[in-house]
Design an enzyme around this catalytic site. Sequence first.
Site, short mmCIF file in Angstrom:
data_model
loop_
_atom_site.label_atom_id
_atom_site.label_comp_id
_atom_site.label_asym_id
_atom_site.label_seq_id
_atom_site.Cartn_x
_atom_site.Cartn_y
_atom_site.Cartn_z
N GLU A 280 42.08 40.57 41.35
CA GLU A 280 42.36 39.16 41.10
C GLU A 280 41.06 38.35 41.05
O GLU A 280 40.94 37.42 40.26
CB GLU A 280 43.32 38.61 42.15
CG GLU A 280 44.72 39.25 42.09
CD GLU A 280 44.78 40.65 42.69
OE1 GLU A 280 43.81 41.05 43.37
OE2 GLU A 280 45.79 41.35 42.48
N GLN B 209 49.94 38.51 39.65
CA GLN B 209 51.28 39.11 39.66
C GLN B 209 52.23 38.50 40.70
O GLN B 209 53.41 38.33 40.44
CB GLN B 209 51.16 40.61 39.86
CG GLN B 209 52.37 41.38 39.45
CD GLN B 209 52.05 42.86 39.32
OE1 GLN B 209 51.94 43.57 40.31
NE2 GLN B 209 51.88 43.34 38.10
N ALA C 182 51.96 35.29 43.87
CA ALA C 182 51.08 34.31 44.52
C ALA C 182 50.48 34.90 45.80
O ALA C 182 49.37 34.56 46.19
CB ALA C 182 51.85 33.03 44.85
N TYR D 102 49.18 37.59 46.08
CA TYR D 102 48.00 38.41 45.74
C TYR D 102 46.85 37.55 45.20
O TYR D 102 45.89 38.07 44.66
CB TYR D 102 48.35 39.46 44.67
CG TYR D 102 49.43 40.42 45.05
CD1 TYR D 102 49.80 40.61 46.38
CD2 TYR D 102 50.09 41.17 44.09
CE1 TYR D 102 50.79 41.51 46.72
CE2 TYR D 102 51.09 42.07 44.43
CZ TYR D 102 51.43 42.24 45.75
OH TYR D 102 52.42 43.13 46.07
N ILE D 103 46.97 36.25 45.34
CA ILE D 103 45.97 35.38 44.71
C ILE D 103 44.68 35.30 45.54
O ILE D 103 43.63 34.97 45.02
CB ILE D 103 46.57 33.96 44.47
CG1 ILE D 103 45.83 33.27 43.33
CG2 ILE D 103 46.57 33.12 45.74
CD1 ILE D 103 46.54 32.02 42.82
N PRO E 251 42.41 37.36 46.82
CA PRO E 251 41.14 37.96 46.40
C PRO E 251 40.42 37.11 45.34
O PRO E 251 39.21 37.24 45.15
CB PRO E 251 41.53 39.32 45.83
CG PRO E 251 42.83 39.64 46.51
CD PRO E 251 43.52 38.32 46.69
N HIS F 258 55.53 39.25 49.28
CA HIS F 258 56.06 38.92 47.95
C HIS F 258 56.90 37.65 47.99
O HIS F 258 57.83 37.49 47.21
CB HIS F 258 56.91 40.07 47.39
CG HIS F 258 56.19 41.36 47.22
ND1 HIS F 258 55.94 42.21 48.27
CD2 HIS F 258 55.64 41.93 46.13
CE1 HIS F 258 55.27 43.27 47.83
NE2 HIS F 258 55.08 43.13 46.54
#
Lengths: 338, 442
Positions: free
Chosen positions: A60, A82, A84, A86-87, A89, A129
């Site tokens: 990311e 993919q 939020a 995972y945002i 990084p 998730h």
Amino acid sequence: MAQMNMTQALNSAMDVMLGRDPAVVLMGEDIGYFGGVFRVTDGLQRKYGAHRVLDTPIAEGGIVAAAIGMAVNGLRPVAEIQFADYIYPGFDQITSELARLRYRSAGDFYAPVTIRTPCGGGIRGGQTHSQSPEAVFTHVCGLKVLMPSNPYDAKGLLIAAIEDDDPVIFFEPKRLYNGPFDGDPAKPASPWSTHPKGEVPEGHYRVPLGKAEIVRPGRDLTIVSYGTMVHVAAAAASAAGLDAEIVDVRSLVPLDADTICESVRKTGRCVIAHEATRFSGFGAELLSVIQEECFWDLQAPIQRVTGWDTPYPHAFEWEYFPSPARFATAFRTVMEPA
Amino acid sequence: MNFPYYSVWFNENQHSGGHGRKLTNMPRSPRLHLPPTPARPGESPDFSYLQLSPAGAVPRPDVNVRARDIGYLSLELVRVLDDAHDAVGPWHPHLDAAELQVGLRHMLLTRIYDDRMQRNQRSGKITFYMRSLGEEAVSVAQCMALRPGDMLFPSYRNQGLHIARGLPLVDMMCQLLSNTRDMCKGRQLPVMYHSAAQRLFSISGNLATQFPQAVGWAMAAAIKGEDDLAAAWIGEGSSAEADFHHALLFAAVYQAPVILNLVNNQWAISTFQGYAGGEQRSFAARGPGYGIAGVRVDGNDFLAVHAVTQWAAERARIGAGPTLIELVTYRAAAHSTSDDPSRYRAKDDYAHWPLGDPIERLKAHLIKHAGWTEERHRSLVEELDAQVTASWKEAVTHGTLADGPRLDPDLMFEDVFKVMPPNLERQRAAMHAERSDARWRK
């Protein structure tokens, strides 16, 4: 006009923009050949080519950084993160770089990047998730932050975001992709075709940034909300027999304080609702603005309906989710006679 | 330095700034390289891209060799089991028959467990599942080559580690069920197991984050003068994250006693490994790039995986440095129960995978060399099948998401901090009030 769910409306927004503007490129994990894990970019690589709808490595930080570089060199990237959740990084690239490039270069460089990312719970996603991290980004100067609650707004706002010359973080409440959700998981899902905002023009249109919408006029109180909670709020108010005026903020930054405050001045009572955790949540900012502007018109203390201050738990999803019952508690307090 | 921006469409926000060349037409001949994907649906499986070495062909250096002298290990493919099911070459670990049978048992149990839990997800008993089909040798052989004191940092497709370490199946199933015996107390998605007692670290659910944490754990072991080592697992897709590079850098700088395992199963959901950087050079070759040993091994060869892991463990324990192991394997199943690989890869891909199936290969070797028989194999499968059935029966007595005993929702507020702060106490009380508000009950 066409019937679209939120996924199709977002897809249509990008389709329109890829077709109109050669500088628009999409990028993200699994978005190309596969069409995205939520199918939001389905068919776009086939239609516009693999050099305009790019599959990327799982990185990311790299996605956001590359999008900045591409934007500086004349493109208009729409990057998908993919989930939020995972945002993070990409956080340094977003907050230290994307948000401040225009400022630090006195306007000589800027990066018109849109970052789309699904947020929110209600899909049994557990702590990785389900998050709603909008307040993390509204706290950063230089970012515009949007969260639509329906297909019509989703498409119009995404087009406006892509056309905007400032960076935009565009949150998509994933529980709403296939239909509105009133907060009762036991009820069968209803599709967007049953909702007036599932009617979406096929071509180009914008929903302007910085404009809230009164989705339901009312006299008893004002409910200020965005995303999934707009629908839960409406159901909860109706169940409580209240004639609530419901304001869908839609654009968190820039914020349409006028529409919100005008409504609160009229009703004198206000409940603020979001799915994200409470402490330092965006509701605190809304509450401050309303308090500053409407103090003398308030009949009761403003109440917040939010997620608890814990990570989103897998097994207790519906105890965590701001339920109609949590609204009922807030209503009781806010409706007490002055 | 203001150039008119490319756009002629949106005159009301007149663009200026940036340095890019104006783009007014659709690009006709883009020059951007896009890594090829060998076989999409409707195409024939194609594994010609895969660099293979014959079994037994790759030399085995001393464990204290300098990383700079063994670059070849990161480009070749260490293999022990050949096509005739014999164990050949310098990496042959010479494990005794009993140990090999334990390995076969753990791999079979992992597969049977996976298969059953997948079906339990399909029938709605659990919300989510991820199988490790085809990758069983990675977790099982590696776990068996390590010591019980070594700390493991699993990824979400390493259930073979938990099984080989002896975590009871019932405990694992209770985690999947988020029930009253769930070690995560209902907070995690299924498959995010942990066991502090068995030195199996908590699985995050975010990708790659634990890879550099394993290096930190190993650094602490070195600081304390202990000889336990850390081992971590990452997928080739996740190795694109910066965390992977942090891990290699810190491991190299401090020569930490750590084994960094990159499971190259070719696919990151729909995205082929070329997009993680595997097209131009092996993933193992990143090791020497950072100054640490890199070894590429046949991940479906139980003996080779065991031998390479043992080599790396010895190396770490004598202070000769960390190792990056690339385990070449294939994700035979879907990414998860939310995924459908028929949308993005050739249907019969796995049937053509050149490195075969790890269980079938070890089984054939045991039949040829260690007195194993089809009959014993069948009865082992039956025994493990019964074990999974009995474990599930016990696990559901502790509750499912749909019925039976349920975790106390109060647990949601615990462990955010060591001591619950007042705001969470208030929120817990508010939740009680909500739950007793009968009007809102189903």
